[in-house]
Every structure is written in structure tokens, then in C-alpha cells.
Design a protein around this motif. Sequence first.
Motif, PDB file in Angstrom:
ATOM      1  N   SER A 171       0.816  -1.219   0.000  1.00 16.92           N
ATOM      2  CA  SER A 171       0.000   0.000   0.000  1.00 16.92           C
ATOM      3  C   SER A 171       0.847   1.265   0.000  1.00 16.92           C
ATOM      4  CB  SER A 171      -0.918   0.027   1.227  1.00 16.92           C
ATOM      5  OG  SER A 171      -0.149   0.242   2.405  1.00 16.92           O
ATOM      6  N   GLY A 172       2.115   1.149   0.386  1.00 19.03           N
ATOM      7  CA  GLY A 172       2.981   2.311   0.483  1.00 19.03           C
ATOM      8  C   GLY A 172       2.767   3.117   1.756  1.00 19.03           C
ATOM      9  N   GLN A 173       1.890   2.637   2.628  1.00 18.35           N
ATOM     10  CA  GLN A 173       1.616   3.371   3.869  1.00 18.35           C
ATOM     11  C   GLN A 173       2.833   3.384   4.784  1.00 18.35           C
ATOM     12  OE1 GLN A 173      -0.870   1.714   6.964  1.00 18.35           O
ATOM     13  NE2 GLN A 173      -0.633  -0.364   6.143  1.00 18.35           N
ATOM     14  N   LEU A 217       1.965   0.442  14.069  1.00 14.81           N
ATOM     15  CA  LEU A 217       1.313   1.738  13.944  1.00 14.81           C
ATOM     16  C   LEU A 217       1.133   2.023  12.458  1.00 14.81           C
ATOM     17  CD1 LEU A 217       0.306   4.389  15.229  1.00 14.81           C
ATOM     18  CD2 LEU A 217       2.674   5.232  15.054  1.00 14.81           C
ATOM     19  N   ALA A 218      -0.106   2.323  12.085  1.00 12.56           N
ATOM     20  CA  ALA A 218      -0.453   2.613  10.695  1.00 12.56           C
ATOM     21  C   ALA A 218      -1.349   3.861  10.675  1.00 12.56           C
ATOM     22  CB  ALA A 218      -1.165   1.417  10.075  1.00 12.56           C
ATOM     23  N   PRO A 219      -0.754   5.049  10.781  1.00 13.18           N
ATOM     24  CA  PRO A 219      -1.545   6.267  10.973  1.00 13.18           C
ATOM     25  C   PRO A 219      -2.472   6.632   9.811  1.00 13.18           C
ATOM     26  CG  PRO A 219       0.770   6.811  10.646  1.00 13.18           C
ATOM     27  CD  PRO A 219       0.681   5.322  10.760  1.00 13.18           C
ATOM     28  N   ARG A 226      -6.623   7.999   4.969  1.00 12.28           N
ATOM     29  CA  ARG A 226      -6.233   7.868   3.559  1.00 12.28           C
ATOM     30  C   ARG A 226      -6.453   6.448   3.038  1.00 12.28           C
ATOM     31  NH1 ARG A 226      -1.741   6.678   0.486  1.00 12.28           N
ATOM     32  NH2 ARG A 226      -0.435   6.116   2.247  1.00 12.28           N
ATOM     33  N   LEU A 227      -6.402   5.441   3.927  1.00  8.12           N
ATOM     34  CA  LEU A 227      -6.454   4.047   3.493  1.00  8.12           C
ATOM     35  C   LEU A 227      -7.570   3.273   4.188  1.00  8.12           C
ATOM     36  CD1 LEU A 227      -2.622   3.328   3.626  1.00  8.12           C
ATOM     37  CD2 LEU A 227      -3.992   3.744   1.581  1.00  8.12           C
ATOM     38  N   ASP A 278      -3.287  -6.610   1.672  1.00  7.03           N
ATOM     39  CA  ASP A 278      -2.084  -7.300   1.202  1.00  7.03           C
ATOM     40  C   ASP A 278      -0.852  -6.994   2.070  1.00  7.03           C
ATOM     41  OD1 ASP A 278      -3.492  -8.510  -0.857  1.00  7.03           O
ATOM     42  OD2 ASP A 278      -2.925  -6.987  -2.333  1.00  7.03           O
ATOM     43  N   ASP A 279      -0.875  -5.863   2.764  1.00  7.81           N
ATOM     44  CA  ASP A 279       0.249  -5.511   3.636  1.00  7.81           C
ATOM     45  C   ASP A 279       0.445  -6.550   4.731  1.00  7.81           C
ATOM     46  OD1 ASP A 279       0.274  -3.200   2.116  1.00  7.81           O
ATOM     47  OD2 ASP A 279      -0.275  -1.864   3.763  1.00  7.81           O
TER      48      ASP A 279
END
Length: 116
Positions: free
Chosen positions: A17-19, A40-42, A47-48, A55-56
Amino acid sequence: MTALGGSVAAQDIPVPSGQPLTFLEFISENDGDRVRFRFLAPDIGTRLTYADVFDDFQVVCDQQVMPVLAANALSPSQIVLSMSAVDIPFGEDNPDVLQFFEIFRPENDLCIWEEF
């Protein structure tokens, strides 16, 4: 990750995802039968979406978690991965913080997704 050898990179974990994804915590439960890796995935929820980061989970499990388990001779039957929009303490319920979870089982050095 200081408790385990062969660490998960602390931040900027490359994912489809590029996150921005940052390792938060490793937790072992049930005498090592279940392990948790918290991230942590802010960008989730802003945005996501879950579909954007699905897939991440597989990539993180196969490329980051499995080498750590092997390096530390850990063989859990269940791997729980979580992504949280905000770093909140494990087990704390905060309805204002979005979290995504996925469960895998290790098999032949790969993570097999377990639908729950």
C-alpha cells in the motif's frame, strides 16, 4: 524490537500500500503458542481503507515476522498482526481508534491466512 533477535525494522516497513508502517510491540501469549506483532499505521481510516492494506498483512508476516520467529526458535500455532491508527496500550479499548487485525498460522516458513 529489543526482546527478540532478528528484529522487525522499527519504522518504514515496505508494504504494497505504500503506507507508513512502524513496529510497536511483540507479545507472546499462551506459553508462546500465540504471538502478536503490533504496528502503527496512521493512514488507516483517513487515507487508506482495510481493502487498501489487506495485502500488507501478508507481506509483513512473510517478510518481517517469519524471519524473527526463525531467528528466535519460536514456533507458535497462531500469529496475530494488528495495525492501529494511534499507538494505544495493548488490550485497551478505544472506540475512536481504528484497528485492523489478521490471524495467520506459520507453515513451511510462510504465513497462511486464517479467516476469522
